[in-house]
Scaffold this active site. Structure first.
Site, PDB file in Angstrom:
ATOM      1  NE  ARG A  79      -4.094  -1.773   2.202  1.00  0.00           N
ATOM      2  CZ  ARG A  79      -5.290  -1.754   1.358  1.00  0.00           C
ATOM      3  NH1 ARG A  79      -5.403  -0.637   0.642  1.00  0.00           N
ATOM      4  NH2 ARG A  79      -6.179  -2.594   1.595  1.00  0.00           N
ATOM      5  CG  HIS A 114     -13.021   0.949  -1.235  1.00  0.00           C
ATOM      6  ND1 HIS A 114     -12.417   0.411  -0.217  1.00  0.00           N
ATOM      7  CD2 HIS A 114     -13.790   2.198  -0.572  1.00  0.00           C
ATOM      8  CE1 HIS A 114     -12.389   0.941   0.760  1.00  0.00           C
ATOM      9  NE2 HIS A 114     -13.362   2.134   0.618  1.00  0.00           N
ATOM     10  NE  ARG A 161      -9.749   2.601  -1.283  1.00  0.00           N
ATOM     11  CZ  ARG A 161      -9.798   2.747   0.155  1.00  0.00           C
ATOM     12  NH1 ARG A 161     -10.042   3.692   0.629  1.00  0.00           N
ATOM     13  NH2 ARG A 161      -9.216   1.830   0.679  1.00  0.00           N
ATOM     14  CG  HIS A 167      -5.966   0.402  -3.412  1.00  0.00           C
ATOM     15  ND1 HIS A 167      -5.351  -0.747  -3.060  1.00  0.00           N
ATOM     16  CD2 HIS A 167      -7.069   0.508  -2.689  1.00  0.00           C
ATOM     17  CE1 HIS A 167      -6.648  -1.573  -2.208  1.00  0.00           C
ATOM     18  NE2 HIS A 167      -7.486  -0.557  -2.041  1.00  0.00           N
TER      19      HIS A 167
END
Length: 343
Positions: A79, A114, A161, A167
């Site tokens: 991440r 997501h 995101r 991400h």
């Protein structure tokens, strides 16, 4: 992978350098598109649009979320919010990226949950809205509007995101593609709503298989909880670390929702066709409020095991509230003509 990760960090830097009003927009999008919304908002609304569509939304949502956890365990995706520190590539030339007051995701990053879960679960709803539009209009624009909105939503979710450093872009693309593929593939394979035994067995299977896989990976010497340690180390604010971002919370949510479908399938329901449209709208509003109230009233313990147990119970109660209790309550208050019959 360092090339992809570095490009992703620079792309996030560009997004974060935008105008201030965009920051609020991206934060709102990433919060609204949380996979929990599929279970607490999208399912109740879709259920009272069409019962089969609602069950399909929940079924695809829980299957895709469980698969997302498995993918993350095997793909070991980084991440951005921790990789930018762990890589050591930006010590001499730091980049202007920072975290925001959203939960620091503690699971691996690939693919984006997501995008994958939202994209998969909304597919049957978008398909139903497209069919509805086709019956009421000959305009191509009207017919394509649901899928256009779906595409724009997925794009916005993906960018949000990347913006919050949850991400990298390639993880978002992977999530979008996987979500669309799962939604298309699973839509026609939604189980019948009158099979409580199947849903109960599914609940048990999802839970036990995830636990077994977790134990097997540990026994094989795999550090499966590596992402939790990195997230704890590099989260800008300890208050942003929450149990509901852990992979096993998702497993408990999915298993609980499957059990909730079993409870709902085994409960008698009044015929919704005898209710007027405003009654069905009242059902949808009351169901969303009831599920939200359930999540607010039940306490969330500080112990991880108790947290998982509480999550399982809450998500097991949700489908039963939506599909069994709320319709009976509204049906009783509406007092339709004649004696009610069960579906």
């Amino acid at each position: 992978m360092d090339v992809l990760h570095t490009a992703g960090i620079h792309f996030a830097e560009v997004l974060q350098s935008g105008p201030p009003w965009l920051e609020k927009f991206w934060l709102s999008v990433t919060s609204l598109a949380d996979p929990k919304s599929i279970f607490t908002v999208c399912f109740p609304l879709a259920y009272f649009l069409d019962r089969k569509v609602g069950v399909s939304v929940l079924w695809i949502g829980l299957v895709s979320e469980w698969l997302n956890v498995i993918f993350k365990w095997f793909l070991f995706g980084e991440r951005p919010f921790w990789w930018v520190h762990e890589s050591g590539l930006f010590k001499e030339q730091p980049v202007s990226v920072h975290q925001f007051p959203v939960p620091c995701e503690t699971g691996p990053g690939s693919p984006s949950g997501h995008c994958m879960i939202t994209g998969a679960a909304l597919w049957p709803l978008v398909t139903a809205l497209t069919a509805l539009a086709s019956r009421h209009s000959r305009s191509v624009a009207v017919k394509l509007a649901p899928f256009a909105a779906y595409t724009l939503l997925q794009l916005a979710v993906g960018l949000s995101r990347v913006f919050v450093l949850a991400h990298f872009p390639h993880q978002v693309v992977g999530g979008i593609l996987a979500g669309a593929a799962l939604g298309w593939g699973l839509q026609a394979r939604t189980p019948a709503t009158h099979t409580p035994a199947f849903f109960a067995c599914t609940s048990l299977g999802l839970l036990l298989s995830a636990v077994a896989l977790h134990r097997l990976m540990i026994a094989a010497g795999t550090d499966i909880d590596w992402s939790i340690r990195l997230a704890t180390q590099w989260c800008a604010n300890p208050a942003w670390l929450r149990f509901d971002t852990r992979p096993f919370t998702s497993v408990c949510r999915d298993a609980g929702s499957a059990l909730g479908l079993a409870l709902a399938a085994g409960s008698p329901r009044p015929r919704r066709e005898r209710l007027a449209r405003w009654h069905r709208a009242a059902c949808a509003a009351l169901a969303v409020a009831a599920v939200h109230g359930l999540h607010c009233v039940l306490p969330q313990p500080g112990d991880a095991a108790l947290w998982y147990g509480a999550s399982f119970l809450k998500y097991a109660a949700g489908p039963w509230l939506v599909a069994a209790l709320v319709p009976r309550l509204v049906f009783a208050l509406a007092r339709p003509q004649g004696s009610p019959r069960s579906e």
